[in-house]
Scaffold this motif. Structure first.
Motif, PDB file in Angstrom:
ATOM      1  N   MET A   1      -7.097 -11.767   4.414  1.00  0.00           N
ATOM      2  CA  MET A   1      -5.501 -11.518   4.881  1.00  0.00           C
ATOM      3  C   MET A   1      -5.703 -10.528   6.210  1.00  0.00           C
ATOM      4  SD  MET A   1      -4.249 -10.409   1.263  1.00  0.00           S
ATOM      5  CE  MET A   1      -4.944  -9.122   1.206  1.00  0.00           C
ATOM      6  N   VAL A   2      -4.631 -10.650   6.889  1.00  0.00           N
ATOM      7  CA  VAL A   2      -4.418  -9.590   7.903  1.00  0.00           C
ATOM      8  C   VAL A   2      -3.832  -8.653   7.501  1.00  0.00           C
ATOM      9  CG1 VAL A   2      -3.247  -9.273  10.185  1.00  0.00           C
ATOM     10  CG2 VAL A   2      -3.818 -11.645   9.633  1.00  0.00           C
ATOM     11  N   GLY A   3      -4.553  -7.180   7.495  1.00  0.00           N
ATOM     12  CA  GLY A   3      -4.174  -6.029   7.000  1.00  0.00           C
ATOM     13  C   GLY A   3      -3.272  -5.207   7.686  1.00  0.00           C
ATOM     14  N   VAL A   4      -2.167  -5.654   7.866  1.00  0.00           N
ATOM     15  CA  VAL A   4      -1.005  -5.147   8.454  1.00  0.00           C
ATOM     16  C   VAL A   4       0.180  -5.164   7.695  1.00  0.00           C
ATOM     17  CG1 VAL A   4       0.496  -5.018  10.512  1.00  0.00           C
ATOM     18  CG2 VAL A   4      -1.977  -5.473  10.700  1.00  0.00           C
ATOM     19  N   CYS A   5       0.959  -4.367   7.000  1.00  0.00           N
ATOM     20  CA  CYS A   5       2.043  -4.293   6.184  1.00  0.00           C
ATOM     21  C   CYS A   5       3.074  -4.767   7.083  1.00  0.00           C
ATOM     22  CB  CYS A   5       2.269  -2.803   5.962  1.00  0.00           C
ATOM     23  SG  CYS A   5       3.876  -2.617   4.837  1.00  0.00           S
ATOM     24  N   THR A   6       3.771  -5.796   6.311  1.00  0.00           N
ATOM     25  CA  THR A   6       4.927  -6.707   6.748  1.00  0.00           C
ATOM     26  C   THR A   6       6.209  -5.868   7.187  1.00  0.00           C
ATOM     27  OG1 THR A   6       5.530  -7.404   4.689  1.00  0.00           O
ATOM     28  CG2 THR A   6       3.982  -8.729   6.096  1.00  0.00           C
TER      29      THR A   6
ATOM     30  N   LEU B   1       6.467  -2.126   8.628  1.00  0.00           N
ATOM     31  CA  LEU B   1       6.382  -1.540   9.923  1.00  0.00           C
ATOM     32  C   LEU B   1       5.005  -1.680  10.609  1.00  0.00           C
ATOM     33  CD1 LEU B   1       8.854   1.613   9.381  1.00  0.00           C
ATOM     34  CD2 LEU B   1       9.521  -0.618  10.510  1.00  0.00           C
ATOM     35  N   GLY B   2       4.260  -2.455  10.414  1.00  0.00           N
ATOM     36  CA  GLY B   2       2.904  -2.612  10.908  1.00  0.00           C
ATOM     37  C   GLY B   2       1.831  -1.654  10.506  1.00  0.00           C
ATOM     38  N   CYS B   3       2.080  -0.932   9.353  1.00  0.00           N
ATOM     39  CA  CYS B   3       0.961   0.266   8.891  1.00  0.00           C
ATOM     40  C   CYS B   3       0.031  -0.488   8.111  1.00  0.00           C
ATOM     41  CB  CYS B   3       1.463   1.150   7.735  1.00  0.00           C
ATOM     42  SG  CYS B   3       3.101   1.879   8.404  1.00  0.00           S
ATOM     43  N   VAL B   4      -1.150   0.311   7.890  1.00  0.00           N
ATOM     44  CA  VAL B   4      -2.484  -0.462   7.405  1.00  0.00           C
ATOM     45  C   VAL B   4      -2.684  -0.116   5.866  1.00  0.00           C
ATOM     46  CG1 VAL B   4      -4.763  -0.764   7.417  1.00  0.00           C
ATOM     47  CG2 VAL B   4      -3.686  -0.549   9.442  1.00  0.00           C
ATOM     48  N   PRO B   5      -2.453  -1.038   4.975  1.00  0.00           N
ATOM     49  CA  PRO B   5      -2.444  -0.631   3.759  1.00  0.00           C
ATOM     50  C   PRO B   5      -3.919   0.006   2.957  1.00  0.00           C
ATOM     51  CG  PRO B   5      -1.385  -2.734   3.934  1.00  0.00           C
ATOM     52  CD  PRO B   5      -2.072  -2.432   5.130  1.00  0.00           C
ATOM     53  N   ILE B   6      -3.927   0.362   1.927  1.00  0.00           N
ATOM     54  CA  ILE B   6      -5.109   0.871   1.337  1.00  0.00           C
ATOM     55  C   ILE B   6      -5.627  -0.229   0.201  1.00  0.00           C
ATOM     56  CG2 ILE B   6      -6.080   3.006  -0.041  1.00  0.00           C
ATOM     57  CD1 ILE B   6      -4.180   4.732   1.338  1.00  0.00           C
ATOM     58  N   GLY B   7      -6.753  -0.431  -0.058  1.00  0.00           N
ATOM     59  CA  GLY B   7      -7.264  -1.306  -0.722  1.00  0.00           C
ATOM     60  C   GLY B   7      -7.399  -0.683  -2.093  1.00  0.00           C
ATOM     61  N   GLU B   8      -7.580  -1.554  -3.247  1.00  0.00           N
ATOM     62  CA  GLU B   8      -7.682  -1.245  -4.674  1.00  0.00           C
ATOM     63  C   GLU B   8      -6.815  -0.075  -5.006  1.00  0.00           C
ATOM     64  OE1 GLU B   8     -11.798  -0.493  -4.867  1.00  0.00           O
ATOM     65  OE2 GLU B   8     -12.557  -2.394  -4.624  1.00  0.00           O
ATOM     66  N   ALA B   9      -5.550  -0.031  -4.672  1.00  0.00           N
ATOM     67  CA  ALA B   9      -4.657   0.954  -4.851  1.00  0.00           C
ATOM     68  C   ALA B   9      -3.248   0.480  -5.275  1.00  0.00           C
ATOM     69  CB  ALA B   9      -4.661   1.869  -3.807  1.00  0.00           C
ATOM     70  N   GLY B  10      -2.335   1.175  -5.563  1.00  0.00           N
ATOM     71  CA  GLY B  10      -1.109   0.733  -6.002  1.00  0.00           C
ATOM     72  C   GLY B  10      -0.783   0.455  -7.477  1.00  0.00           C
ATOM     73  N   ASP B  11       0.505   0.057  -7.791  1.00  0.00           N
ATOM     74  CA  ASP B  11       0.782  -0.305  -9.210  1.00  0.00           C
ATOM     75  C   ASP B  11       0.316  -1.717  -9.653  1.00  0.00           C
ATOM     76  OD1 ASP B  11       1.985   1.976  -9.063  1.00  0.00           O
ATOM     77  OD2 ASP B  11       4.119   1.097  -9.010  1.00  0.00           O
ATOM     78  N   TYR B  12      -0.355  -2.472  -8.675  1.00  0.00           N
ATOM     79  CA  TYR B  12      -0.691  -3.762  -9.131  1.00  0.00           C
ATOM     80  C   TYR B  12      -2.092  -4.137  -8.877  1.00  0.00           C
ATOM     81  CZ  TYR B  12       4.518  -4.489  -9.578  1.00  0.00           C
ATOM     82  OH  TYR B  12       5.476  -4.352 -10.055  1.00  0.00           O
ATOM     83  N   GLY B  13      -2.902  -3.037  -8.544  1.00  0.00           N
ATOM     84  CA  GLY B  13      -4.369  -3.245  -8.436  1.00  0.00           C
ATOM     85  C   GLY B  13      -4.686  -3.973  -7.173  1.00  0.00           C
ATOM     86  N   GLY B  14      -3.882  -4.172  -6.133  1.00  0.00           N
ATOM     87  CA  GLY B  14      -4.212  -4.511  -4.976  1.00  0.00           C
ATOM     88  C   GLY B  14      -4.214  -3.669  -3.604  1.00  0.00           C
ATOM     89  N   TRP B  15      -3.163  -3.761  -2.947  1.00  0.00           N
ATOM     90  CA  TRP B  15      -3.002  -2.795  -1.799  1.00  0.00           C
ATOM     91  C   TRP B  15      -1.845  -1.924  -1.832  1.00  0.00           C
ATOM     92  CZ3 TRP B  15      -5.304  -7.245  -2.283  1.00  0.00           C
ATOM     93  CH2 TRP B  15      -6.874  -7.645  -1.496  1.00  0.00           C
ATOM     94  N   PHE B  16      -1.987  -0.943  -1.514  1.00  0.00           N
ATOM     95  CA  PHE B  16      -0.726  -0.016  -1.285  1.00  0.00           C
ATOM     96  C   PHE B  16      -0.623   0.594   0.087  1.00  0.00           C
ATOM     97  CE2 PHE B  16       0.587   4.529  -1.843  1.00  0.00           C
ATOM     98  CZ  PHE B  16       1.846   4.192  -2.000  1.00  0.00           C
TER      99      PHE B  16
END
Length: 236
Positions: free
Chosen positions: A175-180, A182-197
């Motif tokens: 995947m392209v690591g750009v948040c849809t 505002l274009g930030c870069v999410p953090i891996g292995e984080a968040g409420d669903y175990g993916g990216w935050f």
């Protein structure tokens, strides 16, 4: 003065006779006679010019080509064809130079494709590489993560998309690591669903990179990629 009036009233023949008589004519008389001849000559020229027709069409034969009509046409076609060929060659050279100048440079073409050795990525880990100035997430997913991604109800998603539509091999997620949002870069292995935050505005993505919570409207973008071999990934 009376003598001048008399001489000026003489006819042209008398004036010529007076000019030829060297002994009897005085200088004044001879000058008057010469003036009378000039006036008479002008009158004759004016009458001759006025007698010519004013509606006569001039002849342009001097300017016409001495060649035949066929020869003139061949020459005209040759000139038109030559100018067309030269114009086409000039246009081609101009367009070619423009395209060469506008094409991507060598360093840009080098970044167009990125090759990744998959054997260096252990199972259950993320790798981030740079491609065309953007971060790209490569996740070597476990079997449990694959099952988790497939057990999601598609209709409940904000941007409905099945996991199988986002991967070419289930164990590899690219995947392209750009948040849809505002274009930030999410953090891996984080968040409420175990993916990216994305900590900037609180967008949560699952293990398939699909938006599950937060302001982001779309799933993480999937770039063009291929697997030329089992252990090689080419992005771009």
């Amino acid at each position: 003065m009376a003598a001048l009036r008399t001489i000026s009233s003489l006819p042209a023949t008398a004036s010529r006779s007076l000019l030829r008589s060297q002994s009897t004519a005085t200088p004044l008389a001879r000058s008057a006679a010469a003036a009378c001849l000039q006036v008479q000559q002008r009158r004759d020229d004016s009458s001759l010019a006025s007698s010519k027709p004013t509606t006569a069409i001039p002849s342009w034969g001097y300017y016409k080509s001495k060649k035949t009509e066929g020869s003139n046409k061949v020459f005209g076609y040759f000139m038109v064809g030559s100018m067309g060929a030269l114009s086409a060659a000039a246009a081609k050279a101009t367009v070619q130079d423009f395209l060469v100048n506008m094409s991507a440079s060598a360093d840009v073409l080098a970044m167009a494709k990125v090759e990744v050795a998959l054997s260096s990525i252990p199972e259950g880990k993320n790798v981030i590489i740079k491609w065309r100035g953007k971060p790209v997430f490569i996740r070597h997913r476990t079997s449990d993560e694959i099952d988790e991604a497939n057990n999601v109800t598609i209709s409940s998603l904000r941007d409905p998309q099945a996991d199988e539509d986002r991967v070419k091999k289930p164990e590899w997620l690219v995947m392209v690591g750009v948040c849809t949002h505002l274009g930030c870069v999410p953090i891996g292995e984080a968040g409420d669903y175990g993916g990216w935050f994305c900590p900037c505005h609180g967008s949560h993505y699952d293990i398939s990179g699909r938006i599950r919570k937060g302001p982001a409207p779309l799933n993480l973008e999937i770039p063009e990629y291929d697997f030329p071999t089992d252990d090689t990934l080419i992005i771009g």
